[in-house]
Write a protein that holds these residues in place. Sequence first.
Motif: not given
Length: 232
Positions: A66, A92-94, A96, A149
């Motif tokens: 991310c 961005n998707q954390d 992952l 997040i």
Amino acid sequence: MLLGIVKDSQSRYFTRNYYGMMRYLGIYDSIDIRPLPWTDRIVLEDIAYQISNLSAPWSTVEFDSCFMTLHLGMPEGETEAKPLGVKGDVINQDRLFARSLGQFFLRRHPAKAAPMMGHVIFVDRLLHPYWDLELYNGVEISTPELGIIRPFLHRDRTVDNSGQRVAMYFLDTLTRNLFAEAIGYPDPLHKADWGAKTVGRRVAQIIADSEIAFRANPLKKALRMIRDEAKR
């Protein structure tokens, strides 16, 4: 296990985005560093040059992907820095992928001041709960624009990271150093780079050849004729 290897010479995801954010959150000690036009690759290759007892393979800690978009910035009209994404709130998707930078070839010679080394490359690893569940906690970033997040956090080398150790073992095994132009590159990266350059040369030649007719008589073909030929 899913791994990605990237040859990226311009990014500053680690030194600017990740490290800057961790200093802001108090995870790492805050020191006075003036902004410099460096990149992650330049910084880490300079570290390999300066530290004589460093040997390959070596890597940075892993950081959440991310941080490719999440960074510390100064919004327009405000006086204090805060976490931002791309265009303000896009990240961005954390939790992952974990990303790190590694070097797989470093050789020193007593008679030479500068060591022989391969370029530092990015390594992406798909996170896995079996290995990484304990590293999902440790830091929280919260703003009204971004929400909450909780990125993957590998603080330093004292924290065990089995997933990264396995990934580095695989990539080191695949780094065979058979070609001078690909020293320090794992085999899959070398083959992908080789293929991309080959295709690039062929396409460049096709484009160059297609211009011959136009250079010889640029007014012979009307725009309508060129358009119709392109549709065939």
